[in-house]
Scaffold this motif. Structure first.
Motif, PDB file in Angstrom:
ATOM      1  N   SER A  60       0.758  -1.270   0.020  1.00 20.10           N
ATOM      2  CA  SER A  60      -0.047  -0.011   0.031  1.00 20.10           C
ATOM      3  C   SER A  60       0.937   1.409   0.004  1.00 20.10           C
ATOM      4  CB  SER A  60      -0.972  -0.066   1.115  1.00 20.10           C
ATOM      5  OG  SER A  60       0.039   0.137   2.390  1.00 20.10           O
ATOM      6  N   LEU A  61       0.109   2.335  -0.421  1.00 15.98           N
ATOM      7  CA  LEU A  61       0.902   3.726  -0.236  1.00 15.98           C
ATOM      8  C   LEU A  61       1.257   4.021   1.062  1.00 15.98           C
ATOM      9  CD1 LEU A  61      -1.201   5.806  -3.104  1.00 15.98           C
ATOM     10  CD2 LEU A  61       0.856   4.630  -3.321  1.00 15.98           C
ATOM     11  N   GLU A  62       0.638   3.615   2.001  1.00 16.98           N
ATOM     12  CA  GLU A  62       0.689   3.996   3.315  1.00 16.98           C
ATOM     13  C   GLU A  62       1.839   3.167   4.158  1.00 16.98           C
ATOM     14  OE1 GLU A  62      -3.256   4.953   2.638  1.00 16.98           O
ATOM     15  OE2 GLU A  62      -2.136   3.051   2.267  1.00 16.98           O
ATOM     16  N   GLU A  63       2.132   1.752   3.307  1.00 19.27           N
ATOM     17  CA  GLU A  63       3.392   1.248   3.841  1.00 19.27           C
ATOM     18  C   GLU A  63       4.581   1.735   3.156  1.00 19.27           C
ATOM     19  OE1 GLU A  63       4.495  -3.478   3.186  1.00 19.27           O
ATOM     20  OE2 GLU A  63       4.553  -2.360   1.522  1.00 19.27           O
ATOM     21  N   GLU A  64       4.572   2.257   1.898  1.00 18.93           N
ATOM     22  CA  GLU A  64       5.639   2.973   1.388  1.00 18.93           C
ATOM     23  C   GLU A  64       6.036   4.192   2.181  1.00 18.93           C
ATOM     24  OE1 GLU A  64       6.714   4.208  -3.167  1.00 18.93           O
ATOM     25  OE2 GLU A  64       4.922   4.667  -2.350  1.00 18.93           O
ATOM     26  N   GLY A  65       5.007   4.831   2.604  1.00 25.48           N
ATOM     27  CA  GLY A  65       5.229   6.316   3.181  1.00 25.48           C
ATOM     28  C   GLY A  65       5.832   5.857   4.604  1.00 25.48           C
ATOM     29  N   VAL A  66       5.268   5.027   5.382  1.00 26.16           N
ATOM     30  CA  VAL A  66       5.903   4.785   6.614  1.00 26.16           C
ATOM     31  C   VAL A  66       7.407   4.345   6.307  1.00 26.16           C
ATOM     32  CG1 VAL A  66       5.960   3.214   8.761  1.00 26.16           C
ATOM     33  CG2 VAL A  66       3.825   4.132   7.811  1.00 26.16           C
ATOM     34  N   LEU A  67       7.739   3.643   5.324  1.00 23.06           N
ATOM     35  CA  LEU A  67       9.290   3.100   5.444  1.00 23.06           C
ATOM     36  C   LEU A  67       9.992   4.361   4.931  1.00 23.06           C
ATOM     37  CD1 LEU A  67       8.660  -0.248   3.667  1.00 23.06           C
ATOM     38  CD2 LEU A  67       9.654   0.101   5.732  1.00 23.06           C
ATOM     39  N   LEU A  68       9.402   5.272   4.242  1.00 23.35           N
ATOM     40  CA  LEU A  68      10.309   6.465   3.652  1.00 23.35           C
ATOM     41  C   LEU A  68      10.508   7.292   4.946  1.00 23.35           C
ATOM     42  CD1 LEU A  68       8.387   7.548   0.434  1.00 23.35           C
ATOM     43  CD2 LEU A  68      10.863   6.543   0.746  1.00 23.35           C
ATOM     44  N   LEU A  69       9.369   7.345   5.810  1.00 25.12           N
ATOM     45  CA  LEU A  69       9.454   8.088   7.108  1.00 25.12           C
ATOM     46  C   LEU A  69      10.524   7.610   7.856  1.00 25.12           C
ATOM     47  CD1 LEU A  69       8.694  10.371   9.397  1.00 25.12           C
ATOM     48  CD2 LEU A  69       6.843   8.798   9.642  1.00 25.12           C
ATOM     49  N   VAL A  70      10.553   6.431   8.457  1.00 27.39           N
ATOM     50  CA  VAL A  70      11.487   5.860   9.222  1.00 27.39           C
ATOM     51  C   VAL A  70      13.114   5.945   8.705  1.00 27.39           C
ATOM     52  CG1 VAL A  70       9.595   4.547  10.592  1.00 27.39           C
ATOM     53  CG2 VAL A  70      11.047   3.542   8.646  1.00 27.39           C
ATOM     54  N   ASN A  71      13.142   5.944   7.512  1.00 29.12           N
ATOM     55  CA  ASN A  71      14.495   5.851   6.887  1.00 29.12           C
ATOM     56  C   ASN A  71      14.927   7.100   6.550  1.00 29.12           C
ATOM     57  OD1 ASN A  71      15.125   3.056   6.688  1.00 29.12           O
ATOM     58  ND2 ASN A  71      13.556   2.762   4.847  1.00 29.12           N
ATOM     59  N   ASP A  72      14.476   8.320   6.822  1.00 29.89           N
ATOM     60  CA  ASP A  72      14.783   9.826   6.473  1.00 29.89           C
ATOM     61  C   ASP A  72      15.589  10.164   7.572  1.00 29.89           C
ATOM     62  OD1 ASP A  72      15.007  12.296   5.917  1.00 29.89           O
ATOM     63  OD2 ASP A  72      12.956  12.715   5.634  1.00 29.89           O
ATOM     64  N   ARG A  73      16.954  10.120   7.328  1.00 33.08           N
ATOM     65  CA  ARG A  73      18.050  10.542   8.465  1.00 33.08           C
ATOM     66  C   ARG A  73      17.820  11.920   8.808  1.00 33.08           C
ATOM     67  NH1 ARG A  73      19.329   5.794   6.901  1.00 33.08           N
ATOM     68  NH2 ARG A  73      20.917   4.541   8.014  1.00 33.08           N
ATOM     69  N   SER A  74      17.049  12.899   8.078  1.00 30.22           N
ATOM     70  CA  SER A  74      16.881  14.060   8.727  1.00 30.22           C
ATOM     71  C   SER A  74      15.891  14.248   9.781  1.00 30.22           C
ATOM     72  CB  SER A  74      16.440  15.187   7.388  1.00 30.22           C
ATOM     73  OG  SER A  74      15.345  14.702   6.988  1.00 30.22           O
ATOM     74  N   VAL A  75      15.403  13.029   9.846  1.00 26.04           N
ATOM     75  CA  VAL A  75      14.237  13.185  10.888  1.00 26.04           C
ATOM     76  C   VAL A  75      14.761  12.425  12.286  1.00 26.04           C
ATOM     77  CG1 VAL A  75      12.056  12.103  11.804  1.00 26.04           C
ATOM     78  CG2 VAL A  75      12.316  12.749   9.474  1.00 26.04           C
ATOM     79  N   THR A  76      15.153  13.279  13.147  1.00 32.11           N
ATOM     80  CA  THR A  76      15.997  13.044  14.286  1.00 32.11           C
ATOM     81  C   THR A  76      15.082  12.328  15.416  1.00 32.11           C
ATOM     82  OG1 THR A  76      15.684  15.375  15.237  1.00 32.11           O
ATOM     83  CG2 THR A  76      17.638  14.767  13.849  1.00 32.11           C
ATOM     84  N   VAL A  77      15.583  12.026  16.572  1.00 33.49           N
ATOM     85  CA  VAL A  77      14.498  11.461  17.622  1.00 33.49           C
ATOM     86  C   VAL A  77      13.777  12.548  18.051  1.00 33.49           C
ATOM     87  CG1 VAL A  77      14.571  10.839  20.162  1.00 33.49           C
ATOM     88  CG2 VAL A  77      16.414   9.712  18.528  1.00 33.49           C
TER      89      VAL A  77
END
Length: 322
Positions: A60-77
């Motif tokens: 799904s597009l939601e699955e793809e989006g969540v993977l993109l989010l958690v792999n985005d290294r600019s997104v810190t803790v």
């Protein structure tokens, strides 16, 4: 310098038809340590194509989006906590996963890998999905009018301009080639050897130009490409941009549950091809436009991988003995 801006008018479509469909983009060959299409093709294109479900529909597009989010290294803790409201433990686990025990970069490949982290559950995924949608990691539904592309070509050519003359200043999402390059490079899910950095940067730029021209041809009313696409009678059309110099763009048509892929042949016309294995770095859903539906386009940049880029590539000689 003259400019073309896509307009939802027949006149501008006819102008683009005369400009864009006349020639394909040149492929520059020469000596250099660059990976071949076959090497890159050994690696899958989009990330997470067949993960098991962890509260998200596989593929799904939601699955793809969540993977993109958690792999985005600019997104810190801190940013992850502030935006998604997940717990501190979950945020730290997600960010920590991006580096393995040896200190090397690592990427989530499936939803199950997130689900396996401590303290994750239904609420965690609900919050990750919500932020992925809000922050643009999930491809939005619907279409935008194909009016944001901006292409420039030299004045006084003495002939109709071809794709070789065109400079893309903005694609069909309004983003500049530089902006697109940053997004696409950031969604690569493996490391790149320093010897391959120039190749990656140049290929992304070349593909974006070819991709923008190819998408534009789908709205050039009266052009051979529009006639071909219309004759397919497809329920959905998608243009793909790849990391292949030989097939930088691929048209995907879905009809009666069957997916068929087309690429430009030597004559410049579309020909059916086998399912491509090239990494997909950009895609555009296309609505050709009818009496009841306007022309429309929706661009997105998926995650991609090409593990051949992680090490030095062999030197490739083309067109000569040097």
């Amino acid at each position: 310098m003259s400019y073309l801006r896509m307009l939802p008018l027949r006149a501008s479509s006819l102008l683009l038809a005369s400009v864009l469909f006349g020639a394909s983009l040149p492929v520059v060959s020469g000596c250099g340590a660059e990976p071949t299409d076959e090497e890159i093709g050994e690696d899958e294109g989009e990330l997470g194509s067949s993960p098991k479900s962890a509260g998200l529909a596989p593929g799904s597009l939601e699955e793809e989006g969540v993977l993109l989010l958690v792999n985005d290294r600019s997104v810190t803790v801190d940013l992850l906590r502030a935006r998604t409201k997940v717990t501190a433990a979950v945020a730290k686990s997600i960010v920590a996963y991006r580096t393995d025990a040896a200190g090397a970069p690592r990427w989530f490949g499936t939803i199950d890998q997130i689900d396996a982290l401590p303290s994750t559950g239904k609420v965690t995924f609900q919050r990750l999905i919500a932020d992925a949608k809000q922050s643009g990691y999930v491809e939005a539904s619907g279409f935008d009018a194909p009016t944001q592309a901006r292409l420039a070509y030299p004045d006084n050519l003495g002939r109709p301009p071809t794709s070789a003359d065109i400079t893309v200043e903005a694609g069909f999402d309004g983003k500049s080639p530089s902006e697109v390059g940053t997004i696409v490079r950031g969604r690569l899910t493996n490391t790149v050897d320093s010897s391959n950095e120039r190749f990656v940067t140049q290929t992304i730029a070349d593909t974006h130009k070819a991709f923008t021209v190819a998408v534009g041809n789908m709205f050039a009313q009266g052009s051979p490409h529009v006639r071909f696409a219309s004759a397919l009678g497809a329920e959905s059309l998608t243009m793909l941009g790849t990391m292949s110099a030989l097939k930088p763009t691929i048209l995907v048509a879905v009809k009666d549950g069957r997916t068929t892929y087309y690429a430009r042949g030597a004559s410049g016309t579309y020909e059916a091809i086998e399912t491509p294995r090239y990494p997909i770095i950009m895609r555009a859903r296309i609505q050709l436009g009818t009496e009841t539906k306007p022309q429309g386009v929706r661009l997105f940049y998926p995650a991609w991988s090409a593990k051949v880029l992680t090490g030095p590539t062999t030197t490739i000689y083309e067109g000569g003995d040097t």
